[in-house]
Motif scaffolding. Structure first.
Motif, PDB file in Angstrom:
ATOM      1  N   UNK A 291      17.158  71.704 -66.566  1.00 31.46           N
ATOM      2  CA  UNK A 291      17.233  71.562 -65.826  1.00 31.46           C
ATOM      3  C   UNK A 291      18.381  71.842 -64.886  1.00 31.46           C
ATOM      4  N   UNK A 292      18.717  71.866 -63.793  1.00 33.08           N
ATOM      5  CA  UNK A 292      20.195  71.903 -63.321  1.00 33.08           C
ATOM      6  C   UNK A 292      20.546  70.350 -62.449  1.00 33.08           C
ATOM      7  N   UNK A 293      21.408  70.122 -62.106  1.00 35.07           N
ATOM      8  CA  UNK A 293      21.519  68.572 -61.013  1.00 35.07           C
ATOM      9  C   UNK A 293      21.376  69.239 -59.817  1.00 35.07           C
ATOM     10  N   UNK A 294      21.444  70.774 -59.293  1.00 32.20           N
ATOM     11  CA  UNK A 294      20.722  71.403 -58.020  1.00 32.20           C
ATOM     12  C   UNK A 294      19.228  71.224 -57.841  1.00 32.20           C
ATOM     13  N   UNK A 295      18.473  70.959 -59.414  1.00 27.66           N
ATOM     14  CA  UNK A 295      17.035  70.840 -58.948  1.00 27.66           C
ATOM     15  C   UNK A 295      16.395  69.670 -58.660  1.00 27.66           C
ATOM     16  N   UNK A 296      17.555  68.600 -58.375  1.00 29.92           N
ATOM     17  CA  UNK A 296      17.220  67.188 -57.658  1.00 29.92           C
ATOM     18  C   UNK A 296      17.112  67.216 -56.914  1.00 29.92           C
ATOM     19  N   UNK A 297      15.660  66.253 -55.979  1.00 32.34           N
ATOM     20  CA  UNK A 297      15.335  66.695 -55.588  1.00 32.34           C
ATOM     21  C   UNK A 297      13.561  65.629 -55.748  1.00 32.34           C
ATOM     22  N   UNK A 298      12.910  65.326 -54.370  1.00 34.44           N
ATOM     23  CA  UNK A 298      11.256  65.318 -54.573  1.00 34.44           C
ATOM     24  C   UNK A 298      10.739  66.625 -54.269  1.00 34.44           C
ATOM     25  N   UNK A 299       9.733  66.353 -56.187  1.00 35.68           N
ATOM     26  CA  UNK A 299       8.614  67.343 -55.866  1.00 35.68           C
ATOM     27  C   UNK A 299       7.476  67.144 -55.377  1.00 35.68           C
ATOM     28  N   UNK A 300       6.792  67.786 -54.487  1.00 34.65           N
ATOM     29  CA  UNK A 300       5.059  67.567 -54.133  1.00 34.65           C
ATOM     30  C   UNK A 300       5.044  69.033 -54.609  1.00 34.65           C
ATOM     31  N   UNK A 301       3.891  68.340 -54.370  1.00 33.64           N
ATOM     32  CA  UNK A 301       2.222  70.310 -54.744  1.00 33.64           C
ATOM     33  C   UNK A 301       1.911  69.688 -53.677  1.00 33.64           C
ATOM     34  N   UNK A 302       0.826  70.586 -53.774  1.00 32.95           N
ATOM     35  CA  UNK A 302       0.177  71.231 -52.772  1.00 32.95           C
ATOM     36  C   UNK A 302      -0.863  72.326 -52.516  1.00 32.95           C
ATOM     37  N   UNK A 303      -1.615  72.237 -51.587  1.00 33.17           N
ATOM     38  CA  UNK A 303      -3.529  72.654 -52.196  1.00 33.17           C
ATOM     39  C   UNK A 303      -3.763  73.315 -50.812  1.00 33.17           C
ATOM     40  N   UNK A 304      -3.717  74.717 -51.032  1.00 30.92           N
ATOM     41  CA  UNK A 304      -4.195  75.655 -49.785  1.00 30.92           C
ATOM     42  C   UNK A 304      -5.340  76.400 -50.103  1.00 30.92           C
ATOM     43  N   UNK A 305      -4.832  77.347 -49.228  1.00 28.42           N
ATOM     44  CA  UNK A 305      -6.373  78.223 -49.010  1.00 28.42           C
ATOM     45  C   UNK A 305      -6.390  79.456 -50.133  1.00 28.42           C
ATOM     46  N   UNK A 306      -4.604  79.627 -49.854  1.00 27.44           N
ATOM     47  CA  UNK A 306      -4.101  80.972 -50.637  1.00 27.44           C
ATOM     48  C   UNK A 306      -2.395  81.117 -51.696  1.00 27.44           C
ATOM     49  N   UNK A 307      -2.717  81.816 -51.859  1.00 27.65           N
ATOM     50  CA  UNK A 307      -0.615  81.604 -52.416  1.00 27.65           C
ATOM     51  C   UNK A 307       0.440  81.786 -51.517  1.00 27.65           C
ATOM     52  N   UNK A 308       0.664  81.173 -51.049  1.00 30.62           N
ATOM     53  CA  UNK A 308       2.070  81.426 -50.635  1.00 30.62           C
ATOM     54  C   UNK A 308       3.056  80.427 -50.530  1.00 30.62           C
ATOM     55  N   UNK A 309       3.916  80.710 -49.974  1.00 26.58           N
ATOM     56  CA  UNK A 309       5.918  80.495 -50.348  1.00 26.58           C
ATOM     57  C   UNK A 309       6.172  78.817 -48.517  1.00 26.58           C
ATOM     58  N   UNK A 310       5.360  79.784 -48.109  1.00 32.86           N
ATOM     59  CA  UNK A 310       5.564  78.229 -46.419  1.00 32.86           C
ATOM     60  C   UNK A 310       4.759  77.430 -46.324  1.00 32.86           C
ATOM     61  N   UNK A 311       5.071  76.011 -46.635  1.00 33.28           N
ATOM     62  CA  UNK A 311       4.404  74.949 -45.966  1.00 33.28           C
ATOM     63  C   UNK A 311       3.244  74.696 -45.372  1.00 33.28           C
ATOM     64  N   UNK A 312       3.382  75.732 -44.555  1.00 33.34           N
ATOM     65  CA  UNK A 312       2.182  75.270 -43.383  1.00 33.34           C
ATOM     66  C   UNK A 312       1.154  75.788 -44.319  1.00 33.34           C
ATOM     67  N   UNK A 313       1.130  76.898 -45.111  1.00 27.28           N
ATOM     68  CA  UNK A 313      -0.155  77.958 -46.438  1.00 27.28           C
ATOM     69  C   UNK A 313      -0.665  76.717 -46.326  1.00 27.28           C
ATOM     70  N   UNK A 314      -0.664  75.778 -46.730  1.00 26.28           N
ATOM     71  CA  UNK A 314      -0.980  74.621 -47.922  1.00 26.28           C
ATOM     72  C   UNK A 314      -1.623  73.325 -46.747  1.00 26.28           C
ATOM     73  N   UNK A 315      -3.303  72.477 -46.637  1.00 23.42           N
ATOM     74  CA  UNK A 315      -3.223  71.526 -46.358  1.00 23.42           C
ATOM     75  C   UNK A 315      -3.356  70.418 -46.615  1.00 23.42           C
ATOM     76  N   UNK A 316      -3.256  70.333 -47.880  1.00 27.03           N
ATOM     77  CA  UNK A 316      -2.745  69.027 -48.563  1.00 27.03           C
ATOM     78  C   UNK A 316      -1.953  68.860 -49.370  1.00 27.03           C
ATOM     79  N   UNK A 317      -1.655  67.811 -49.538  1.00 25.50           N
ATOM     80  CA  UNK A 317      -0.083  67.314 -50.161  1.00 25.50           C
ATOM     81  C   UNK A 317      -0.332  65.889 -50.362  1.00 25.50           C
ATOM     82  N   UNK A 318       0.585  65.832 -52.071  1.00 27.25           N
ATOM     83  CA  UNK A 318       0.585  64.760 -52.779  1.00 27.25           C
ATOM     84  C   UNK A 318       1.844  63.983 -52.300  1.00 27.25           C
ATOM     85  N   UNK A 319       1.993  62.417 -52.944  1.00 29.82           N
ATOM     86  CA  UNK A 319       2.725  62.274 -52.208  1.00 29.82           C
ATOM     87  C   UNK A 319       4.334  62.053 -52.649  1.00 29.82           C
TER      88      UNK A 319
END
Length: 121
Positions: A85-113
């Motif tokens: 891990x690097x200092x630049x990895x500092x962030x809030x991390x979210x998991x999300x579920x959707x119909x297919x694997x994608x890199x765009x956040x709108x690909x996913x319909x459901x999000x964790x907190x």
């Protein structure tokens, strides 16, 4: 699908953390899952994603070789193992579920907190 992310914390640079994303509700194994992160004052960015059957994964260039995404459908859980891990990895991390694997956040319909990851130098 309801998602619960956990496993964040404070770690020194070079250390490791494993994030978990636990799902409940609809059949979790039918969904691709992605991890995103958002640092303070920055836009949400893609980190990694895994297909519903675990056969395919995608990583952001910034985490390739350091992070590994995996899933255990029997436990309705997706993991993000984060090494070197690097200092630049500092962030809030979210998991999300959707119909297919994608890199765009709108690909996913459901999000964790979200779960906070802080890497100190």
């Amino acid at each position: 699908v309801q998602l619960q992310a956990s496993g964040g914390g404070l770690v020194q640079a070079g250390g490791s953390l494993r994030l978990s994303c636990a799902a409940s509700g609809r059949t979790f194994s039918n969904y691709a899952v992605g991890w995103f992160r958002q640092a303070l004052g920055k836009e949400r960015e893609f980190v990694a994603a895994i297909s519903w059957g675990s056969s395919s994964t995608t990583y952001a260039d910034s985490v390739k070789g350091r992070f590994t995404i995996s899933r255990d459908n029997a436990k309705n859980t997706v993991y993000l193992q984060m090494n070197s891990l690097k200092p630049e990895d500092t962030a809030v991390y979210y998991c999300a579920a959707g119909p297919y694997r994608g890199t765009y956040y709108r690909t996913y319909d459901y999000w964790g907190q979200g779960t906070q990851v802080t890497v100190s130098s």
